[in-house]
Write an enzyme that holds these catalytic residues in place. Structure first.
Site, short mmCIF file in Angstrom:
data_model
loop_
_atom_site.label_atom_id
_atom_site.label_comp_id
_atom_site.label_asym_id
_atom_site.label_seq_id
_atom_site.Cartn_x
_atom_site.Cartn_y
_atom_site.Cartn_z
N ARG A 135 -9.00 -8.63 4.16
CA ARG A 135 -7.97 -7.92 4.91
C ARG A 135 -8.17 -6.41 4.79
O ARG A 135 -8.10 -5.67 5.78
CB ARG A 135 -6.58 -8.31 4.39
CG ARG A 135 -5.39 -7.65 5.10
CD ARG A 135 -4.11 -8.10 4.42
NE ARG A 135 -2.89 -7.69 5.11
CZ ARG A 135 -2.17 -6.62 4.82
NH1 ARG A 135 -2.58 -5.79 3.84
NH2 ARG A 135 -1.05 -6.35 5.47
N GLN A 143 0.83 -1.19 0.00
CA GLN A 143 0.00 0.00 0.00
C GLN A 143 0.87 1.25 0.00
O GLN A 143 1.83 1.35 0.76
CB GLN A 143 -0.91 -0.02 1.23
CG GLN A 143 -2.10 0.90 1.13
CD GLN A 143 -3.17 0.56 2.15
OE1 GLN A 143 -3.20 -0.55 2.68
NE2 GLN A 143 -4.05 1.50 2.44
N GLN A 165 1.29 -10.42 11.04
CA GLN A 165 1.73 -9.26 10.24
C GLN A 165 0.87 -8.03 10.48
O GLN A 165 1.34 -6.90 10.37
CB GLN A 165 1.71 -9.64 8.75
CG GLN A 165 2.44 -8.66 7.86
CD GLN A 165 1.80 -8.52 6.50
OE1 GLN A 165 0.60 -8.28 6.40
NE2 GLN A 165 2.60 -8.70 5.45
N HIS A 196 0.13 -2.41 11.30
CA HIS A 196 1.33 -3.09 11.83
C HIS A 196 1.68 -2.60 13.24
O HIS A 196 2.84 -2.34 13.55
CB HIS A 196 2.52 -2.89 10.88
CG HIS A 196 2.26 -3.36 9.49
ND1 HIS A 196 2.06 -4.68 9.18
CD2 HIS A 196 2.14 -2.68 8.33
CE1 HIS A 196 1.82 -4.80 7.88
NE2 HIS A 196 1.86 -3.59 7.35
N SER A 235 4.52 -5.60 3.30
CA SER A 235 3.15 -5.53 3.83
C SER A 235 2.20 -6.25 2.87
O SER A 235 2.31 -7.45 2.68
CB SER A 235 2.76 -4.07 4.06
OG SER A 235 1.54 -3.97 4.75
N LEU A 236 1.26 -5.53 2.24
CA LEU A 236 0.34 -6.16 1.30
C LEU A 236 1.08 -6.94 0.24
O LEU A 236 0.63 -8.01 -0.20
CB LEU A 236 -0.53 -5.08 0.64
CG LEU A 236 -1.35 -5.56 -0.56
CD1 LEU A 236 -2.47 -6.47 -0.11
CD2 LEU A 236 -1.89 -4.38 -1.35
#
Length: 313
Positions: free
Chosen positions: A134, A31, A261, A213, A109-110
């Site tokens: 998510r 992202q 995560q 996070h 991340s993503l």
């Protein structure tokens, strides 16, 4: 390479490679890498998958990416499935061209979901369903935000915030030695920004709607973990380095790592240093941009300076 959508970098090497090992890794951004017009070069090449994604998501993905009306791509529930789909289509295009296979896949991340897709852990439909949920859960956990802090190592940064009485802020990403990301509630971030500004420390607010996070995602973690139990995951056919550990996934840990995560920091610098330890020659390729490659260069420069310092040069 495929236009500007795939960027590559080769780690500079000096001297002979004693082990003859060259490691090749593919990166997938997360992202923040979205932009108006993304996917224009691949949607028409994969019309069936594009229609499937639009049907599953319940909206015209092509028009959202093309027009970005009302900045819809900045909304987490839209950003995540849109970026996952575009990254996936670029990956399929790369495979269609029979580009060299990777030794390691990494995502920020993503982007870790695209790394897992590329490694055969799940198929496109499964990945899109998971990422859609998510994004919805993370968007629902609104409030708070994230900021990138420059040129202040994480331990020192946390010490400074404690000295100034700032509470409720977590490190959300260890991107490089020169950049960490913090996350917290709105009031905590305002206090952190004031403390950083008073000390002359540079920072930049990120365009996200919540404190990803970090401990602030704990309310959605259990629901996401339960959702993941609906799916079956294969073991990676290519090593995937986990954001949580900075090391390759161990067997049977995929649901646990993906749940963790949400609430634990992205250990990108550790992940890159693990790669650097695997071979003298290292080659990288990034799908969809070059922001992660820039981080790699920063990490390599830091490591090179450390080596020279220790050698007395």
């Amino acid at each position: 390479m495929c236009g500007t959508d795939i960027a590559a970098w080769r780690r500079p090497t000096t001297g002979a490679d004693p082990g003859g090992i060259t490691v090749f890794a593919i990166f997938f951004p997360g992202q923040g890498a979205q932009f108006r017009g993304m996917g224009a070069d691949v949607f028409s090449r994969y019309p069936g998958m594009t229609r499937f994604a639009s049907d599953l998501l319940g909206y015209d993905l092509v028009s959202r990416c093309r027009d970005n009306q009302d900045d819809v791509l900045s909304r987490t529930e839209c950003t995540q499935p849109a970026l996952f789909t575009v990254n996936a289509l670029h990956t399929f295009e790369r495979e269609r061209r029979e580009a060299p296979p990777a030794d390691y896949c990494l995502g920020h991340s993503l982007g870790e979901y695209n790394a897992l897709l590329a490694a055969g852990v799940f198929d496109f439909e499964t990945g899109l369903r998971i990422v859609k949920r998510r994004g919805e859960l993370m968007a629902a956990a609104s409030g708070g935000g994230m900021s990138a802090v420059m040129n202040t190592p994480a331990p020192r940064l946390l010490d400074l915030l404690r000295e100034d009485g700032v509470e409720g802020v977590d490190v959300a990403a260890y991107n490089t030695d020169a950049q960490v990301v913090i996350a917290g509630g709105d009031s905590a971030l305002r206090a952190a920004h004031a403390a950083l500004k008073a000390r002359g420390i540079r920072f930049a607010s990120l365009r996200v709607g919540a404190a990803f996070h970090s401990r602030h995602m704990e309310p959605v973690r259990s629901e996401f973990e339960s959702f993941l139990k609906e799916f079956t995951f294969e073991e990676p056919g290519t090593a995937v380095i986990s954001n949580v550990t900075g090391r390759p996934y161990e067997p049977g840990t995929i649901p646990e790592m993906l749940s963790r995560q949400l609430v634990e920091p992205v250990r990108w610098a550790d992940s890159i240093r693990y790669l650097l330890s695997r071979g003298v020659g290292v080659e990288y390729e990034e799908i969809g941009g070059n922001s992660l490659l820039r981080m790699v260069r920063s990490i390599e420069k830091t490591d090179s300076r450390d080596v020279l310092s220790k050698s007395g040069v």
